[in-house]
Design a protein around this motif. Structure first.
Motif, PDB file in Angstrom:
ATOM      1  N   ASP A   1       0.826  -1.210   0.000  1.00  0.00           N
ATOM      2  CA  ASP A   1       0.000   0.000   0.000  1.00  0.00           C
ATOM      3  C   ASP A   1       0.859   1.259   0.000  1.00  0.00           C
ATOM      4  O   ASP A   1       0.552   2.236  -0.698  1.00  0.00           O
ATOM      5  CB  ASP A   1      -0.925   0.005   1.218  1.00  0.00           C
ATOM      6  CG  ASP A   1      -1.973  -1.097   1.164  1.00  0.00           C
ATOM      7  OD1 ASP A   1      -2.156  -1.682   0.082  1.00  0.00           O
ATOM      8  OD2 ASP A   1      -2.590  -1.376   2.208  1.00  0.00           O
TER       9      ASP A   1
ATOM     10  N   THR B   1      -3.484   1.910  -4.249  1.00  0.00           N
ATOM     11  CA  THR B   1      -4.607   1.002  -4.490  1.00  0.00           C
ATOM     12  C   THR B   1      -4.677   0.513  -5.935  1.00  0.00           C
ATOM     13  O   THR B   1      -5.638  -0.141  -6.314  1.00  0.00           O
ATOM     14  CB  THR B   1      -5.941   1.697  -4.142  1.00  0.00           C
ATOM     15  OG1 THR B   1      -6.075   2.878  -4.946  1.00  0.00           O
ATOM     16  CG2 THR B   1      -5.993   2.070  -2.673  1.00  0.00           C
TER      17      THR B   1
ATOM     18  N   ASP C   1       0.565  -6.484  -6.373  1.00  0.00           N
ATOM     19  CA  ASP C   1      -0.015  -5.296  -6.999  1.00  0.00           C
ATOM     20  C   ASP C   1      -0.182  -5.494  -8.505  1.00  0.00           C
ATOM     21  O   ASP C   1      -0.400  -4.531  -9.241  1.00  0.00           O
ATOM     22  CB  ASP C   1       0.855  -4.053  -6.732  1.00  0.00           C
ATOM     23  CG  ASP C   1       2.211  -4.139  -7.410  1.00  0.00           C
ATOM     24  OD1 ASP C   1       3.059  -4.922  -6.932  1.00  0.00           O
ATOM     25  OD2 ASP C   1       2.422  -3.434  -8.410  1.00  0.00           O
TER      26      ASP C   1
ATOM     27  N   GLU D   1     -11.896  -4.666  -7.379  1.00  0.00           N
ATOM     28  CA  GLU D   1     -12.573  -3.518  -6.767  1.00  0.00           C
ATOM     29  C   GLU D   1     -13.250  -3.892  -5.456  1.00  0.00           C
ATOM     30  O   GLU D   1     -13.308  -3.074  -4.528  1.00  0.00           O
ATOM     31  CB  GLU D   1     -13.584  -2.941  -7.752  1.00  0.00           C
ATOM     32  CG  GLU D   1     -12.931  -2.269  -8.952  1.00  0.00           C
ATOM     33  CD  GLU D   1     -13.939  -1.662  -9.911  1.00  0.00           C
ATOM     34  OE1 GLU D   1     -15.164  -1.813  -9.663  1.00  0.00           O
ATOM     35  OE2 GLU D   1     -13.522  -1.033 -10.899  1.00  0.00           O
TER      36      GLU D   1
ATOM     37  N   GLY E   1     -11.135  -3.262  -2.642  1.00  0.00           N
ATOM     38  CA  GLY E   1     -10.728  -1.882  -2.405  1.00  0.00           C
ATOM     39  C   GLY E   1      -9.631  -1.366  -3.311  1.00  0.00           C
ATOM     40  O   GLY E   1      -8.989  -0.356  -2.997  1.00  0.00           O
ATOM     41  N   PHE E   2      -9.419  -2.031  -4.457  1.00  0.00           N
ATOM     42  CA  PHE E   2      -8.362  -1.630  -5.377  1.00  0.00           C
ATOM     43  C   PHE E   2      -8.954  -1.203  -6.719  1.00  0.00           C
ATOM     44  O   PHE E   2     -10.133  -1.421  -6.994  1.00  0.00           O
ATOM     45  CB  PHE E   2      -7.370  -2.783  -5.587  1.00  0.00           C
ATOM     46  CG  PHE E   2      -6.650  -3.193  -4.336  1.00  0.00           C
ATOM     47  CD1 PHE E   2      -5.466  -2.581  -3.968  1.00  0.00           C
ATOM     48  CD2 PHE E   2      -7.172  -4.185  -3.511  1.00  0.00           C
ATOM     49  CE1 PHE E   2      -4.806  -2.943  -2.805  1.00  0.00           C
ATOM     50  CE2 PHE E   2      -6.527  -4.560  -2.348  1.00  0.00           C
ATOM     51  CZ  PHE E   2      -5.335  -3.933  -1.989  1.00  0.00           C
TER      52      PHE E   2
ATOM     53  N   ARG F   1     -12.188   7.455  -4.441  1.00  0.00           N
ATOM     54  CA  ARG F   1     -11.884   7.202  -3.040  1.00  0.00           C
ATOM     55  C   ARG F   1     -10.988   8.309  -2.506  1.00  0.00           C
ATOM     56  O   ARG F   1     -10.431   9.099  -3.256  1.00  0.00           O
ATOM     57  CB  ARG F   1     -11.166   5.855  -2.874  1.00  0.00           C
ATOM     58  CG  ARG F   1     -12.005   4.633  -3.182  1.00  0.00           C
ATOM     59  CD  ARG F   1     -11.254   3.362  -2.761  1.00  0.00           C
ATOM     60  NE  ARG F   1     -12.039   2.163  -3.021  1.00  0.00           N
ATOM     61  CZ  ARG F   1     -12.009   1.491  -4.150  1.00  0.00           C
ATOM     62  NH1 ARG F   1     -11.233   1.903  -5.123  1.00  0.00           N
ATOM     63  NH2 ARG F   1     -12.750   0.409  -4.318  1.00  0.00           N
TER      64      ARG F   1
END
Length: 449
Positions: free
Chosen positions: A32, A37, A296, A326, A329-330, A422
């Motif tokens: 992170d 994200t 990632d 998604e 949270g990405f 976000r």
């Protein structure tokens, strides 16, 4: 929770005794802090140039003997047909996968190469990378195994990035008996030569083929040191072993999920944070959980061709890949074969012949454009008299690239997605919806998104 691996690098083997939940949390926090994200993937087409190989790995179904193949190699016309199909579907990458030095084992391979005017498999690979790049605009990624420095240099002229799985540094694995190209010193030498040549390079580990947890740490430390020496390791793949019918290891157990997650977390903690970390989504039933271990990147995902190395495991649909990403949270984003940090520093990392092909498919951040065309502009444009003695270039009907004011269709979208925001961007937009006045800082936030 710390967001760095400081402290652990003095005693990396102690990480093997860390509770899994703590390792996952540390790996996620490092990811992170370094990458935010965004989770990337490469829209690719898979080109199996030859399935002949001089190695006999105990887990591989890709390599085949000559008797099971119609031809030793794909013909140039077949290569171009596969690439053009990928280009029309919005792919950026042409992944060339092939066996290692089959001409040293099979006379039929050497005969085919000689008859077609090539000195070696690598020589043929160089020319096919050039053909695909120049005729379709796709960016080749050459995954040719353990190569010598002069071979890497030749490929650098036509392939923006290259790759080779290190797999392990354990020299005594049964699955690598009779595999001269899997000797660790050969593969480490390839990593070093790629660094000396400034080649953006992808490597990785194969987990569950008989190596010990300590072996995994050894391999990760070697990759780490190579990157610290040269800065060229753009990505590390951590791949789980799955047994396949027809192989020597077909009765072995698959890599346990918790052991796999631990290996991914180890990679994220031990490797420098700027190295991207990938886990293939098609090799895990619940691939969303891999995000909790610090990856990632999903690697190459093809809307066109199968995973020829793991044909029994189809790629996830892009809509599913987006939804799973998604939901955790990405944000999912398409990339090129070469990661943004390297694409944006092209004078160091790219041969001059690859500058335009990479720029043509890059957005402002060095990621993959989401409106790629099926062919390069100069292949689909013609001169027309503008009526004033000057000629203008006009894209013809064969082009699927979108140009402002000159296209009769909408640009292609690689990831059909709902809009959302976000963090600071969401706060600014929510304020606008509530009628608040936008100031200088808010405008900067929006333009920095």
């Amino acid at each position: 929770m710390s967001t760095t691996s400081e402290g652990w690098l003095d005693k990396p083997y102690d990480l093997l005794h860390q509770p899994l939940t703590e390792g996952l949390a540390l790996a996620s926090s490092i990811r992170d802090a370094a990458h935010g994200t965004r989770v990337t993937y490469s829209p690719k087409v898979f080109i199996p140039l030859t399935m002949l190989c001089r190695d006999k790995c105990g887990y591989c179904t890709f390599a085949q003997p000559p008797a099971r193949l119609d031809h030793p190699y794909l013909e140039p016309e077949e290569v171009l047909q596969i690439a053009l199909h990928g280009a029309t579907q919005g792919c950026h990458e042409a992944l060339f996968t092939l066996g290692e030095r089959p001409e040293l084992r099979y006379p039929v391979a050497q005969d085919w190469l000689s008859e077609h005017g090539y000195d070696s498999t690598v020589h043929y690979l160089v020319e096919m990378c050039r053909l695909v790049r120049d005729e379709t605009g796709l960016l080749p990624h050459a995954n040719a195994g353990a190569l010598f420095k002069e071979e890497l240099a030749a490929l650098r002229q036509v392939s923006p990035s290259q790759g080779m799985m290190l797999e392990t540094l354990n020299e005594d694995l049964l699955c690598h008996r009779g595999c001269p190209d899997k000797e660790p010193h050969r593969r480490l030498a390839t990593l070093k030569s790629a660094g000396e040549l400034n080649i953006p390079f992808t490597t990785g580990l194969l987990i569950g083929i008989g190596e010990s947890p300590q072996d995994r740490v050894d391999a990760l430390l070697a990759i780490r040191q190579s990157h610290l020496d040269f800065g060229h390791i753009q990505e590390v793949i951590v791949q789980n072993f799955l047994p396949k019918l027809g192989t020597a290891m077909h009765k072995e157990l698959p890599c346990p999920p918790d052991e796999y997650l631990q290996a991914i977390a180890l990679a994220r903690i031990i490797l420098p944070p700027d190295i991207h970390l990938q886990a293939p989504p098609n090799l895990s039933d619940d691939f969303g959980g891999l995000l909790e271990a610090g990856i990632d990147d999903w690697g190459g995902v093809s809307p066109v061709t199968a995973d020829h190395v793991n044909p029994e495991r189809p790629w996830p649909d892009l809509d599913l890949l987006r939804d799973v990403t998604e939901d955790r949270g990405f944000v999912l984003a398409p990339r090129l074969t070469i990661h943004p940090e390297y694409a944006l520093d092209r004078d160091r990392w790219l041969d001059t012949d690859n500058h335009f092909p990479v720029l043509d498919r890059s957005d402002a951040e060095g990621l993959g454009r989401d409106d790629p065309g099926s062919q390069m502009p100069e292949k689909t444009m013609e001169n027309r008299d503008a009526g004033s003695g000057a000629d203008v270039l006009v894209a013809d009907e064969n082009s699927t690239q979108w140009y402002s004011g000159g296209a009769n269709h909408s640009p292609m979208t690689l990831i059909p997605s709902r809009s959302f925001a976000r963090g600071a961007v969401k706060e600014v937009l929510d304020g606008v919806l509530m009628g608040q006045e936008v100031g200088t800082e808010e405008i900067i936030t929006l333009f920095s998104a």
